[in-house]
Every structure is written in C-alpha cells, then in structure tokens.
Design a protein around this motif. Sequence first.
Motif, short mmCIF file in Angstrom:
data_model
loop_
_atom_site.label_atom_id
_atom_site.label_comp_id
_atom_site.label_asym_id
_atom_site.label_seq_id
_atom_site.Cartn_x
_atom_site.Cartn_y
_atom_site.Cartn_z
N SER A 1 0.84 -1.21 0.00
CA SER A 1 0.00 0.00 0.00
C SER A 1 0.87 1.25 0.00
O SER A 1 0.61 2.21 -0.75
CB SER A 1 -0.92 0.01 1.23
OG SER A 1 -1.74 -1.13 1.26
N CYS A 2 1.90 1.25 0.85
CA CYS A 2 2.81 2.41 0.90
C CYS A 2 3.53 2.59 -0.43
O CYS A 2 3.69 3.72 -0.92
CB CYS A 2 3.84 2.23 2.02
SG CYS A 2 3.14 2.32 3.67
N GLY A 3 3.97 1.47 -1.02
CA GLY A 3 4.67 1.54 -2.30
C GLY A 3 3.79 2.12 -3.39
O GLY A 3 4.22 3.00 -4.16
N ILE A 4 2.54 1.65 -3.45
CA ILE A 4 1.62 2.17 -4.47
C ILE A 4 1.36 3.65 -4.24
O ILE A 4 1.34 4.46 -5.18
CB ILE A 4 0.30 1.35 -4.44
CG1 ILE A 4 0.56 -0.08 -4.91
CG2 ILE A 4 -0.75 2.01 -5.32
CD1 ILE A 4 -0.63 -1.01 -4.73
N SER A 5 1.16 4.03 -2.99
CA SER A 5 0.87 5.43 -2.67
C SER A 5 2.04 6.34 -3.01
O SER A 5 1.86 7.42 -3.59
CB SER A 5 0.56 5.56 -1.17
OG SER A 5 -0.44 4.66 -0.80
N LEU A 6 3.25 5.90 -2.66
CA LEU A 6 4.44 6.70 -2.99
C LEU A 6 4.60 6.83 -4.50
O LEU A 6 4.99 7.89 -5.00
CB LEU A 6 5.69 6.05 -2.38
CG LEU A 6 5.84 6.22 -0.86
CD1 LEU A 6 6.88 5.25 -0.33
CD2 LEU A 6 6.24 7.66 -0.53
N GLY A 7 4.28 5.75 -5.22
CA GLY A 7 4.35 5.80 -6.67
C GLY A 7 3.35 6.81 -7.24
O GLY A 7 3.67 7.55 -8.18
N ALA A 8 2.16 6.83 -6.65
CA ALA A 8 1.14 7.79 -7.11
C ALA A 8 1.60 9.22 -6.85
O ALA A 8 1.46 10.10 -7.70
CB ALA A 8 -0.18 7.51 -6.41
N HIS A 9 2.18 9.44 -5.68
CA HIS A 9 2.64 10.80 -5.35
C HIS A 9 3.82 11.20 -6.22
O HIS A 9 3.93 12.36 -6.66
CB HIS A 9 3.02 10.87 -3.86
CG HIS A 9 3.14 12.27 -3.36
ND1 HIS A 9 4.33 12.96 -3.34
CD2 HIS A 9 2.20 13.13 -2.89
CE1 HIS A 9 4.13 14.17 -2.87
NE2 HIS A 9 2.84 14.32 -2.59
N TRP A 10 4.69 10.23 -6.51
CA TRP A 10 5.82 10.51 -7.41
C TRP A 10 5.31 10.89 -8.80
O TRP A 10 5.78 11.87 -9.39
CB TRP A 10 6.72 9.27 -7.49
CG TRP A 10 7.68 9.31 -8.65
CD1 TRP A 10 8.87 9.97 -8.72
CD2 TRP A 10 7.52 8.66 -9.92
NE1 TRP A 10 9.46 9.78 -9.94
CE2 TRP A 10 8.65 8.97 -10.70
CE3 TRP A 10 6.54 7.83 -10.47
CZ2 TRP A 10 8.81 8.50 -11.99
CZ3 TRP A 10 6.70 7.37 -11.76
CH2 TRP A 10 7.82 7.69 -12.50
N ALA A 11 4.34 10.13 -9.31
CA ALA A 11 3.80 10.43 -10.65
C ALA A 11 3.18 11.83 -10.66
O ALA A 11 3.33 12.57 -11.64
CB ALA A 11 2.74 9.38 -11.01
N TYR A 12 2.51 12.18 -9.57
CA TYR A 12 1.87 13.50 -9.50
C TYR A 12 2.91 14.62 -9.47
O TYR A 12 2.71 15.68 -10.06
CB TYR A 12 1.02 13.53 -8.22
CG TYR A 12 0.07 14.71 -8.12
CD1 TYR A 12 -0.94 14.90 -9.05
CD2 TYR A 12 0.16 15.62 -7.07
CE1 TYR A 12 -1.83 15.97 -8.95
CE2 TYR A 12 -0.72 16.68 -6.95
CZ TYR A 12 -1.71 16.85 -7.90
OH TYR A 12 -2.57 17.90 -7.79
N SER A 13 4.04 14.34 -8.83
CA SER A 13 5.04 15.40 -8.63
C SER A 13 6.05 15.52 -9.76
O SER A 13 6.67 16.57 -9.92
CB SER A 13 5.81 15.13 -7.32
OG SER A 13 4.93 15.00 -6.25
N VAL A 14 6.21 14.45 -10.54
CA VAL A 14 7.31 14.43 -11.51
C VAL A 14 6.82 14.35 -12.96
O VAL A 14 7.36 15.02 -13.83
CB VAL A 14 8.26 13.25 -11.21
CG1 VAL A 14 9.29 13.07 -12.31
CG2 VAL A 14 8.97 13.47 -9.88
N LEU A 15 5.82 13.54 -13.22
CA LEU A 15 5.46 13.30 -14.62
C LEU A 15 4.81 14.52 -15.27
O LEU A 15 4.82 14.65 -16.49
CB LEU A 15 4.55 12.08 -14.72
CG LEU A 15 5.20 10.76 -14.27
CD1 LEU A 15 4.26 9.59 -14.52
CD2 LEU A 15 6.52 10.52 -15.00
N GLY A 16 4.18 15.38 -14.45
CA GLY A 16 3.71 16.65 -14.97
C GLY A 16 2.44 16.59 -15.80
O GLY A 16 2.14 17.53 -16.54
N TRP A 17 1.67 15.51 -15.71
CA TRP A 17 0.43 15.45 -16.48
C TRP A 17 -0.79 15.81 -15.63
O TRP A 17 -1.92 15.80 -16.11
CB TRP A 17 0.27 14.08 -17.14
CG TRP A 17 0.25 12.92 -16.18
CD1 TRP A 17 1.34 12.34 -15.61
CD2 TRP A 17 -0.89 12.23 -15.69
NE1 TRP A 17 0.94 11.30 -14.78
CE2 TRP A 17 -0.43 11.21 -14.82
CE3 TRP A 17 -2.26 12.33 -15.90
CZ2 TRP A 17 -1.27 10.33 -14.17
CZ3 TRP A 17 -3.10 11.45 -15.24
CH2 TRP A 17 -2.61 10.47 -14.39
#
Length: 672
Positions: A222-238
């Motif tokens: 759960s933590c891994g998925i959540s961190l991945g979601a936050h990373w995508a929000y902060s870095v991918l820029g979409w």
Amino acid sequence: MPAFGSYSLLLSLALSVYCFVVGALALLRPRTPRADRLGETARRAGMGIFLALSCAMLALIAACFQNDFSVAYIFHHSNRDLSPAYKFSVLWSGQEGSLLFWAWLLSAYGLVLRWRHKVDTRLVAYAGVIVAAVQVFFTLLINLAANPFAMMVGDLPADGNGLNPLLQYPEMVIHPPMLYLGYVGFTIPFAFALGALIMKYPGEKWIHITRRWTMVTWLFLSCGISLGAHWAYSVLGWGGYWGWDPVENASFMPWLTGTAFLHSVMMQEKRGMMKMWNMWLIFATFLLAVFGTFLTRSGVVSSVHAFAQSSIGPWFSTFLALIFATCMFFFVRNRKHLESENKLESLVSRESSFLFNNLVLLGACFAVLWGTLFPVLSEWVQGTKITVGPPFFNRVMTPITLFLLLLTAVGPLLAWRSTSWESVKRNFTIPAVLAIAVAVLLIALGWKPWQEMSQFYSMMAIALSVLVAATVGSEFLRGARVIAEKTGSNLLAAMVQLTRRNTRRYGGYIVHVGIVIMIIGFAGQAFNTDTEKELGQGDSMSIRGYTLVLDSYTQDDNPNYGSESAIVNVFQGGKKIDTLFPERRFFKASQQTATIVANRSTLKEDLYLVYAGKSETDRPILKAHVNPLVMWVWIGIWVLIAGTGIALVPNAAPLAVRQPSRAQAAAVEVGD
C-alpha cells in the motif's frame, strides 16, 4: 569488488540449491536418523543465503560509489556526479540490480522465517523449503541471465550514462523498496499456505501464523503504491496521480487479491469456510506479485514506470507456469482437506458480505488484468497492438468501486450466520439518511449529476463514502458507550479503550475510513481544470479564480544537471497569495530532461503548475491545473497506514462486557 560480488552470487545459488534439496529430503524421509540433522543444515544454509546476497549487494553499491564503470550495470545506470542518495537508487534502477534486490529482500524475509522456526517446526520447515525453491529461481536468474556484475568489453568509459532522470526524485529512493517489500513479502504467506496444503495441516493455525506477515506485506505494498502515485503526481507533470499504466496495474492487482484474502480469512477463522478460496487467493496473490516484477523488468509492456527491458521473459514465464502447476497438483491431490466445515446459511449475513466483497475485488482484479494484457494479446493474435487506455479502466472500475463501497457500508451491520431485515433497516436508516442528505447538499451546491456521468459517479462516491463512515462511526459509538457505562470514562477515552481491546477489528474499520477519505479525493477528478499558455515576463493567465503572473526566471547549474525555473506569482481576488517555482532540469550524463512540478495544495484543491519548456518563439510555456480534493487522497493514505498499524498491535486485554440491547449483536466481539 566485482569478483567478490560474483563469487557471492555463486555462493548464494549453491546455498539455495542445498537448502531446497536437502530440506526436501529431510521432509520426505522424516523417520530416518539423519533427517533432523539434515533439516537443521538446510535451515542454516537458508540463513546463509542472506549473508551471501548481502555481500553481493554491498559489492554492487560499493562499485557504484567507486564509479567502477568496468561493471556494465554501473556504466548504464550511474555517473560520477550522481548524488550519494541516488547512488543507492542505482541498485533498483535497472533490471539486474533490481533482481538482486528482489533476491536479497527474499533472503531477509527467509532469514526471519527460519529464525522463528520454533513457532511450528515442521510447518516452518515446509515453508522454508518452498521459499528456498523461489530463491533457487532468483539466484539462478542473477547468476545466469541477468548478472549485475557483468563486465564491460573494450576500453573503459570515463563516465557512465547516468541514472534515469525520472528516478532522480526523493520519493524514488524509498518507493521501489516499499513496493518490492510488498511483492516479495507475499512469498511467505504463499509458502505457508502451500506447505499447509502439502502436509494437510490441520485447522487454521497456518493462517494465524501468517496473518501478521500478510498484513505487513500488504501495508508495504500500500505504501509503495501510494508513494508511486505521489511521485507520478510530482514528476510526470500530467496533472494526475494514477493513469492506469501497466506497471501501476501490476502493483494494484496483488493488492486487490491480498485485500480479498485479508477479508476472507476471517470466514475461515470464524466459521471454517472458504478454505479452498483462501488457498487460491494467496496463490493468486503470489503469482501476481511475481507477474508484476516480470512486467516491470521485462519491458513486455510500454510504461513510463518500466525502467528496464530484456529477454528474461521466458525465465519468468517458465517460473510462473511451474508455480501454477505445483499449486494445482497439490490442490487436486489434497483438495478434500480443504472442504468447508459450514455452509452459507443466509444471504443477509456477514459471511455473504465477505463473499460478495471477495467477488467484487476479484472482478476488479480481472478487469485490470484484462486491460493490462489486452495490448500484448492483440499483438500476438492480430499482429497489431491495440492500446487500452484510462477510459476503459475508469468505465469498468468506477461502478465496481461504488458497489464495493456499498458492501463496505453494509458489512459491519450484519451478524454472523443470519441477520433479520428488521435489524438491517434499524441499523441502516440513520447512515442512509446521512448519505442521502449529503447527496442533496451537493446538488444544492451546484452539482448536476443528471448532466454528466462523471459528476453522477463523483456524487455517488461521496454519498457512499459518508455511508461507510457513518456505519463505522456507529460501530465505534456503540462499543464505546458500553465501555463508558462500565468504566465511567468519557466517550473518547472509551473509544481508545475499545480500539486497544480489539485492535484487529477497529484498526480494520480505521483502514476503511482511510479508503473512503481517498475515494472522496478521487471524486474530485470530475472537476479537474487545466489550461496552457506561452508567457512572457509580466504576462498573466487565469484559471478558476486564480491569476498567474510570470515574474521572471532563474537558472542554476550543478555537475549533475542544469535547471531553469519560472517564478510565478499567484493572485486570488486581487490579492497575492503565493509564489510558485515550476522547474525543468537537463541532466548532463543522460542528455534527458525532467520536470519538477510546483504545487499549492489545500483541502479544497491543488493549484498545479508545470514549466513545459520553451516554444518555437523562445517563450516559456506554462501549464496550469486546478485539481479539487487531491489532498484528501494523501490524508486517506496516512489514515490507512495508521489503521493497519493499529490492527497489527496485539489486543490490550480481554473484554468481558456485554453489549446493550441490539438485535443479533450480542457483545463487543474480541478477536474478530
């Protein structure tokens, strides 16, 4: 150092094979005089795998810090000017290193398992041999097919290619390890389940032994998925945090089946039901975890998260087929051992709610699996890859999620075996009225669910979330009142006592609250707004009540990358409320760019800015998004983590107070 690492890998393979073969021999011939001694040597060999793989991993990290570009893996994934924190990230940034990391984590889990072998010596011995079989596969893989210590050929390069820019972000230092702790951790419950099936282990003790293993693993995932979601929000820029990317889906599928398992095991513990179901749920979860690793590292699907491509597909395909065949063989052979002791007595019961919950979760998992694999299947069959995008997943998963919310709300109101309709109506009325009132309030505030399906789904999601929160709240209140009457404490203190006395049940309820908070955040997506504009210095753009004025630019440079930031003043109602700095970086070693998003986040909405580079006229392009309720997603995740943590804590003390009058809810249950 590379030679030391290579020898360590060979040693880990030898120990894995010894642990598996000798451990299996000791189990097959338990009455021979040397069986115990052989079993003990196998156990110690299994613990030695951890030491051998630790040496290999440290050797790779040391090679990275020493900029030893004679190692091909270091050359392809590192460079001299990479900061120390990201030097560690190199370990899981490529295929060979991540497989070594997978194997090392498994050896760490195996070490704990074998260390705690006195819990149930024979069952642990079976589990240890099964874990060793998995270790044989991964140590074979990193020795023969994906060796992280493979050497460069020809002249040594002066510098490496550098780490993928998308990975040079703080969360990527902990996101992959969390995800892998989740993936790898499911090996242990799987090993206990298969071991229990092979030896026809009596009762549900194997579930009690593995409950914490499963919950901890689920928490890591759960933590891994959540961190991945936050990373995508902060870095991918979409502007979003979940795009139904194949690799995102790969992590979501074992989470869904693991969630189903955590619910349905209560049926087996309480009522001796769903034994076959639970066995296959944990088998499926492990298979999906391995499958997720395969998707992430093989390059078989296109993904922004797939940072490696290779030809290890046949290895994983064979391994998955072997696991499935082994599970099926022992299931067919020993299935009578898994026959249920009881049957479903009523559709209006807690058993039926768990069953429907499981069916919905598995339906969701199948939908995600189908959408993920369809491009690959279409290419095999028709020679053309047909992409399945977010619209398919949103169309399928939204109604499934709403139905799951409804079940989550109703489940706690039902009793085991059977519940009268009168009881359901009595307990359901107030939460239902609250949910309807919230829906009416949203319409009064301007929502128009009859005009757009997205608004209808969002309104339903929020109303059902209120329904779940109300039923959970009523459960807390009912139990707390009993304790308050007995002890004279206030209601809040009584709630704390109630939770401490039955951490598993009430921690689980808190997890449900975390989920509904997250879903409220997801519901905000129906009102996302974005715009894009070229801005000169002093120019402005507007979006949903915000006025953005480009003040100036700033540039920076360091040995690893150069950067350019836009300085944007944010006005609302004519008043300056903030200054944001969306950034764009150019990484010198890899010659690639990456965005760093600037975000002003409140409970109501996020103002999300992306500096998208310069146009053909050399004017900077600014993208602006207003995303409502996103912060609720992150808050919900923290609540979920807290609830799971509480559920892992042992109960404080037995509870012997009786519940006051309420049909079919005779007492505050302990150990549920």
